[in-house]
Design an enzyme around this catalytic site. Structure first.
Site, PDB file in Angstrom:
ATOM      1  CE  LYS A  78      20.009 -16.724 -23.768  1.00  0.00           C
ATOM      2  NZ  LYS A  78      18.763 -15.811 -24.340  1.00  0.00           N
ATOM      3  CB  SER A 147      18.870 -12.857 -21.959  1.00  0.00           C
ATOM      4  OG  SER A 147      18.128 -13.548 -23.063  1.00  0.00           O
ATOM      5  CB  SER A 171      17.440 -11.869 -25.586  1.00  0.00           C
ATOM      6  OG  SER A 171      16.723 -11.450 -24.556  1.00  0.00           O
TER       7      SER A 171
END
Length: 433
Positions: A78, A147, A171
């Site tokens: 990420k 996210s 998330s």
């Protein structure tokens, strides 16, 4: 060239094939790069992926004398995690072209274990709610969630067997549910967030995505320093406590049906389910999480707000403005409520192994509607307890609907074992003959 219809290779299967010599690290990297090439224009899960660098690193792993637990396994990172050799933009134009001097601790641990860092996956702006470019692999008109959107979508599309993300509200669990994969959010503090852009220090939790529970347990073991791999075996039925949570009114018919089906599958497989009702002290816990997140975000992103306010999205700017108005007393009261609820939750888990609750309100909404509501995740994040999304069902639009399992703090091994047991129950439904 691979095709979209090729089966997704699980981390455990890939690891075993590499160890036996049936698959090289370079061949596996090439397989994943081919899938990325085939689907990136549609899914847009990546902010950075350099095929030549990936293949060069894979060849080095093929020539290595020692094999770590992740040897040759491609991992998506990420874009909230620092990487010394790749751009790290935190989902914001403020940091376009930024390359940190060092890796985040989780990235360094992945490399040390022999993992192959494939590149950086899309995150929403500073891990909050402003959507990125990524789309759901099951239907590109829909969101993959946020996210950790790129990490979840990349694993669901078979572009990598493993990926890492973070959860501040929902998330890990929500995008795992929307994308139909396993998402594991460990006990708060089990995986160091060093080198991860902080959104809210009391909430931020590093988690993992995988095609199955053994894969999640493998990566979780490497990052936490705890052996969770045996927990992916489920020799006996755990005791489940069905918990609607105070947010049950937000559950769509698809989610309610998924919970009913899960309970039926558990019973058919020989497991037990009892109803667990959270005490009244939990009724205000969701609002407490929102208070803590806004208060801490306003401080964590003070530089960005003050020096680069024009490049902060309107939605995030509104959250930061609100957080700046919250008093320290209100913030402390929210943390105090969380502490009381942690004690009460331990009592709720006395007679059950794990709680079973919705992962999300329903199927993934349209991408134009945002990244989805973390309403079924916020309270567990504030409590810091481990959670797993178990995939296996679909809603009326053919999109995945997951089930969330919640364990007590530091009981991650038992939680993963329960998740594996439930996964097997989903894979082997009772005969209707």
């Amino acid at each position: 060239m691979t095709s979209d219809a090729d089966p997704v290779l699980s981390a455990s299967t890939a690891r075993d094939r590499i160890a036996s010599g049936a698959l090289s690290c370079t061949a596996l990297a090439g397989h994943c790069l081919a899938r990325i090439e085939a689907r990136e224009a549609e899914i847009q899960a990546w902010t950075h992926c350099d095929p030549q660098s990936v293949l060069k690193a894979a060849r080095r792993l093929d020539g290595a004398s020692a094999q770590g637990p992740l040897h040759g396994l491609p991992v998506g990172i990420k874009d909230l995690f620092d990487t010394h050799d790749m751009p790290t933009g935190y989902g914001s134009p403020i940091y376009a072209g930024h390359t940190p001097a060092s890796d985040a601790a989780a990235v360094a641990l992945i490399r040390r274990a022999g993992g192959l860092v494939m590149g950086k996956t899309v995150t929403t702006e500073f891990a909050f709610f402003n959507p990125g470019k990524t789309r759901n692999p099951h239907n590109r008109a829909h969101t993959p969630g946020g996210s950790s959107s790129g990490s979840a979508a990349a694993v669901a599309a078979g572009e990598v067997p493993l990926a890492i993300g973070t959860q501040t509200a929902g998330s890990i669990i929500r995008p795992a549910s929307f994308c139909g994969i396993v998402g594991y959010k460990p006990t708060y503090g089990w995986i160091t967030p060093a080198g991860v852009k902080t959104a809210a220090w009391s909430l931020d939790t590093v988690g993992v995505f995988a095609a199955d529970v053994p894969g999640a347990a493998l990566l979780g073991s490497v990052l936490s320093g705890r052996d969770l791999t045996a927990a992916a075996q489920a020799p006996s039925p755990p005791r489940f406590g069905f918990c609607r949570t105070p947010q049950w009114d937000a559950a769509s018919p698809a989610t309610r049906a998924a919970c009913d089906t899960a309970i039926e599958r558990i019973a058919a497989a020989g497991g037990d389910v009892e109803i667990v009702t959270l005490p009244a002290v939990f009724d205000e816990l969701l609002a407490a999480q929102e208070t803590v997140m806004a208060f801490e975000a306003a401080r964590c992103l003070a530089f960005e707000r003050d020096r680069h306010g024009a490049q902060v999205s309107d939605r995030l700017a509104s959250l930061l403005e609100h957080g700046a108005t919250i008093s320290a007393d209100t913030y402390q009261a929210a943390l105090g409520l969380a502490a009381r609820c942690r004690t009460a939750l331990a009592d709720c888990l006395t007679d059950v192994t794990v709680l079973l609750a919705p992962s999300a309100p329903g199927e993934a909404p349209l991408a134009t509607e945002g990244t989805g509501d973390p309403v079924f995740n916020r309270i567990w994040t504030l409590l810091g307890v481990p959670c797993v999304n178990v995939p296996g069902m679909t809603g009326p639009n053919g999109l995945p609907v997951g089930i969330q399992l919640i364990g007590d703090a530091n009981a991650d091994a038992a939680l993963l074992q329960a998740a594996q047991w439930l996964s097997e129950a989903f894979e082997n439904p009772p005969s209707t003959a």
